[in-house]
Design an enzyme around this catalytic site. Sequence first.
Site, PDB file in Angstrom:
ATOM      1  N   GLU A 276       5.740  -3.276   0.520  1.00 16.74           N
ATOM      2  CA  GLU A 276       5.525  -3.254  -0.899  1.00 16.74           C
ATOM      3  C   GLU A 276       4.797  -1.846  -1.028  1.00 16.74           C
ATOM      4  O   GLU A 276       3.639  -1.926  -1.161  1.00 16.74           O
ATOM      5  CB  GLU A 276       4.877  -4.309  -1.469  1.00 16.74           C
ATOM      6  CG  GLU A 276       5.484  -5.676  -1.352  1.00 16.74           C
ATOM      7  CD  GLU A 276       6.776  -5.788  -2.322  1.00 16.74           C
ATOM      8  OE1 GLU A 276       6.574  -5.266  -3.381  1.00 16.74           O
ATOM      9  OE2 GLU A 276       7.530  -6.649  -2.058  1.00 16.74           O
TER      10      GLU A 276
ATOM     11  N   CYS B 290       0.836   0.164  -9.201  1.00 17.42           N
ATOM     12  CA  CYS B 290       2.002   0.628  -8.657  1.00 17.42           C
ATOM     13  C   CYS B 290       3.203   0.596  -9.469  1.00 17.42           C
ATOM     14  O   CYS B 290       3.836   1.856  -9.213  1.00 17.42           O
ATOM     15  CB  CYS B 290       2.291  -0.194  -7.510  1.00 17.42           C
ATOM     16  SG  CYS B 290       2.692  -2.003  -8.000  1.00 17.42           S
TER      17      CYS B 290
ATOM     18  N   GLY C 222       1.003  -1.234   0.071  1.00 13.67           N
ATOM     19  CA  GLY C 222      -0.086   0.029   0.028  1.00 13.67           C
ATOM     20  C   GLY C 222       0.921   1.274  -0.056  1.00 13.67           C
ATOM     21  O   GLY C 222       2.152   1.143  -0.372  1.00 13.67           O
TER      22      GLY C 222
ATOM     23  N   VAL D  51       0.855   4.632   5.346  1.00 13.37           N
ATOM     24  CA  VAL D  51       0.368   3.758   6.249  1.00 13.37           C
ATOM     25  C   VAL D  51       1.372   2.623   6.411  1.00 13.37           C
ATOM     26  O   VAL D  51       1.919   2.087   7.286  1.00 13.37           O
ATOM     27  CB  VAL D  51      -0.678   2.913   5.620  1.00 13.37           C
ATOM     28  CG1 VAL D  51      -1.281   1.872   6.616  1.00 13.37           C
ATOM     29  CG2 VAL D  51      -1.944   3.885   5.441  1.00 13.37           C
ATOM     30  N   GLY D  52       2.591   2.561   5.252  1.00 15.23           N
ATOM     31  CA  GLY D  52       3.661   1.797   5.647  1.00 15.23           C
ATOM     32  C   GLY D  52       4.529   2.110   6.854  1.00 15.23           C
ATOM     33  O   GLY D  52       4.931   1.267   7.671  1.00 15.23           O
TER      34      GLY D  52
HETATM   35  P1  NAD Z   1      -5.352   0.979   0.554  1.00 10.09           P
HETATM   36  O1  NAD Z   1      -6.075   2.297   0.879  1.00 10.09           O
HETATM   37  O2  NAD Z   1      -6.407  -0.128   0.589  1.00 10.09           O
HETATM   38  O3  NAD Z   1      -4.555   0.663   2.254  1.00 10.09           O
HETATM   39  C1  NAD Z   1      -3.838  -0.550   2.112  1.00 10.09           C
HETATM   40  C2  NAD Z   1      -3.835  -1.131   3.221  1.00 10.09           C
HETATM   41  O4  NAD Z   1      -3.851  -0.471   4.300  1.00 10.09           O
HETATM   42  C3  NAD Z   1      -5.495  -1.544   3.313  1.00 10.09           C
HETATM   43  O5  NAD Z   1      -5.769  -2.907   3.610  1.00 10.09           O
HETATM   44  C4  NAD Z   1      -6.036  -0.542   4.547  1.00 10.09           C
HETATM   45  O6  NAD Z   1      -7.015  -0.943   5.193  1.00 10.09           O
HETATM   46  C5  NAD Z   1      -4.908  -0.270   5.196  1.00 10.09           C
HETATM   47  N1  NAD Z   1      -4.698   0.885   5.988  1.00 10.09           N
HETATM   48  C6  NAD Z   1      -5.309   1.890   5.446  1.00 10.09           C
HETATM   49  N2  NAD Z   1      -5.106   3.050   6.479  1.00 10.09           N
HETATM   50  C7  NAD Z   1      -4.444   2.420   7.718  1.00 10.09           C
HETATM   51  C8  NAD Z   1      -4.223   2.943   8.723  1.00 10.09           C
HETATM   52  N3  NAD Z   1      -4.515   4.224   9.285  1.00 10.09           N
HETATM   53  N4  NAD Z   1      -3.571   2.016   9.679  1.00 10.09           N
HETATM   54  C9  NAD Z   1      -3.530   0.509   9.399  1.00 10.09           C
HETATM   55  N5  NAD Z   1      -3.898   0.368   7.990  1.00 10.09           N
HETATM   56  C10 NAD Z   1      -4.262   0.959   7.268  1.00 10.09           C
HETATM   57  O7  NAD Z   1      -4.347   1.142  -0.558  1.00 10.09           O
HETATM   58  P2  NAD Z   1      -3.307   2.599  -0.695  1.00 10.09           P
HETATM   59  O8  NAD Z   1      -2.608   2.634   0.178  1.00 10.09           O
HETATM   60  O9  NAD Z   1      -4.295   3.613  -1.340  1.00 10.09           O
HETATM   61  O10 NAD Z   1      -2.801   1.748  -2.070  1.00 10.09           O
HETATM   62  C11 NAD Z   1      -2.143   2.275  -3.064  1.00 10.09           C
HETATM   63  C12 NAD Z   1      -0.643   2.365  -2.978  1.00 10.09           C
HETATM   64  O11 NAD Z   1      -0.225   1.061  -2.918  1.00 10.09           O
HETATM   65  C13 NAD Z   1       0.105   3.098  -4.110  1.00 10.09           C
HETATM   66  O12 NAD Z   1       1.043   4.110  -3.537  1.00 10.09           O
HETATM   67  C14 NAD Z   1       0.694   1.989  -4.682  1.00 10.09           C
HETATM   68  O13 NAD Z   1       1.844   2.209  -5.768  1.00 10.09           O
HETATM   69  C15 NAD Z   1       0.971   0.813  -3.589  1.00 10.09           C
HETATM   70  N6  NAD Z   1       0.887  -0.260  -4.357  1.00 10.09           N
HETATM   71  C16 NAD Z   1       2.248  -0.888  -4.172  1.00 10.09           C
HETATM   72  C17 NAD Z   1       2.214  -2.031  -4.521  1.00 10.09           C
HETATM   73  C18 NAD Z   1       3.605  -2.893  -4.662  1.00 10.09           C
HETATM   74  O14 NAD Z   1       3.509  -4.196  -5.023  1.00 10.09           O
HETATM   75  N7  NAD Z   1       4.698  -2.499  -4.325  1.00 10.09           N
HETATM   76  C19 NAD Z   1       1.082  -2.786  -5.115  1.00 10.09           C
HETATM   77  C20 NAD Z   1      -0.046  -2.264  -5.109  1.00 10.09           C
HETATM   78  C21 NAD Z   1       0.003  -0.936  -4.874  1.00 10.09           C
END
Ligand code: NAD
Length: 454
Positions: free
Chosen positions: A208, A242, A186, A190-191
């Site tokens: 990731e 991503c 994600g 959040v990471g």
């Molecule tokens: P998202 O909003 O679904 O969040 C990802 C996860 O984090 C979800 O399961 C969500 O419930 C959880 N989450 C959200 N906020 C949180 C918090 N405050 N505390 C704990 N958990 C929380 O997805 P996103 O982040 O919008 O995804 C898009 C991003 O992910 C982009 O930056 C994209 O580049 C990246 N991405 C990376 C890869 C990879 O393989 N490297 C793949 C897909 C997406």
Amino acid sequence: MISSIVQQSRQAFDSGITRPLAWRKAQLETMITMLEKHQDELSAALKVDLGRGMEEAWLYDIGFTITEVKLMLKNLKKWTAPRKVPTPMVTKPASSMRVPQPLGVVCVIAPWNYPVQLLLIPAAGAIAAGNAVVMKPSEVSSETSRVLAKIVPLYFTDKAVAIVEGGVQETTELLKQKFDHIFYTGNGAVGRVVMRAAAENLTPVTLELGGKSPTIVDASANIAVAARRIAWAKYVNAGQTCVAPDYVLAHKSIANELVEAIRTSITEFYGADPHASKDYSRVISPKHFSRLTSLISSGKVAIGGQSEQAERYIAPTVLVDVDQNSPVMQEEIFGPILPVLEVGSIDEAIGFVNSRPHPLALYVFAQDNSVNEKVIAETTSGGVTVNGTIMHMTGPYLPFGGIGESGMGAYHGQSGVDVFQHLKPVLKRSTMLDAPLAYPPYTKRKFSILKKFI
Ligand code: NAD
């Protein structure tokens, strides 16, 4: 509730059921069966969430996962067997090996853009390595999450494989539990939350993440092929990938030609009216729709630019005359908007990339191979495709992951199993020889002999 699910997974792991290869094999086969039996339902859910067509639902989520799981099944024995390594002279007679061991209970947190593969491929890797796993799909792709939460318990009847649904509140609760590894995909904000929570238990993490993946197009590039490959990667899933090319740095001598070739490719893929194409996806949510439409004014619209709120439709868009300090160049775009910036040289392009955080992917198009080699050597990114886009992450032999702001750790293929196992170093010595040379008291002669060996 969440704590008791994790506790049950812990008990299942401690009971030893996840360790035998037969159990792991059965679970992986079950995952394939589940995906095959429910492909229509999952495909329909992806249509609701992302407007994704049936073919791309299969290619990039359902089928992609099945292929990866089949590869794990084929190599299960090999990838989980002890790995012999050489033994140094001082410890001989002996043998040395790295013995793979499961970590324990793994947590997989997935995002919404490829919501099936990004949840199930890491989960399959964790199972193949002999772990229990708790999966958390993204609440943003709510329909796919609902279907997954319905079908997973129907197929995985041991407590060792669990799924929990939910948003921030539930994920926060989940992250309070003790895991042996957390695999998060994600955004980077959040990471950081995940890594902070993991620190409480010294739990290792794989992150990731994403970022702005640059695409460099040299004056020597095959423009028609570059345009096709860029357009495909940028507009698949409406740019919500991503590793999509975030922006293009085109040599000024070919920039106009490239934009026109991208226009041709868009029409070839989606027709004159992409809105009517069954193959063109939609933006995930109203929030993302308004974020993206506000970015269009960052430059001059060369292609597309149209949008329709009710359907969350944004046309495949190319922006030119983009200022590098404009909003579209600040954060990952993650939508079907492609800024094309002009550069005067490869050194300028490399300098531009290196002045920003390390991206997840980098693409370079050049027929002059010295340009490709220079870009590979002088930039840092999670991975690279030369004369192409995305494809470096589709094969099982190249690990997929980011570096710096784009993440840590990698998976896919054997790396996707290794990330969930401890390759425990084991040295087995013989008792046949036990030369007094190695022990005190040291004499001058002993010491000079020992120095030769150590
Ligand atoms: P998202 O909003 O679904 O969040 C990802 C996860 O984090 C979800 O399961 C969500 O419930 C959880 N989450 C959200 N906020 C949180 C918090 N405050 N505390 C704990 N958990 C929380 O997805 P996103 O982040 O919008 O995804 C898009 C991003 O992910 C982009 O930056 C994209 O580049 C990246 N991405 C990376 C890869 C990879 O393989 N490297 C793949 C897909 C997406």
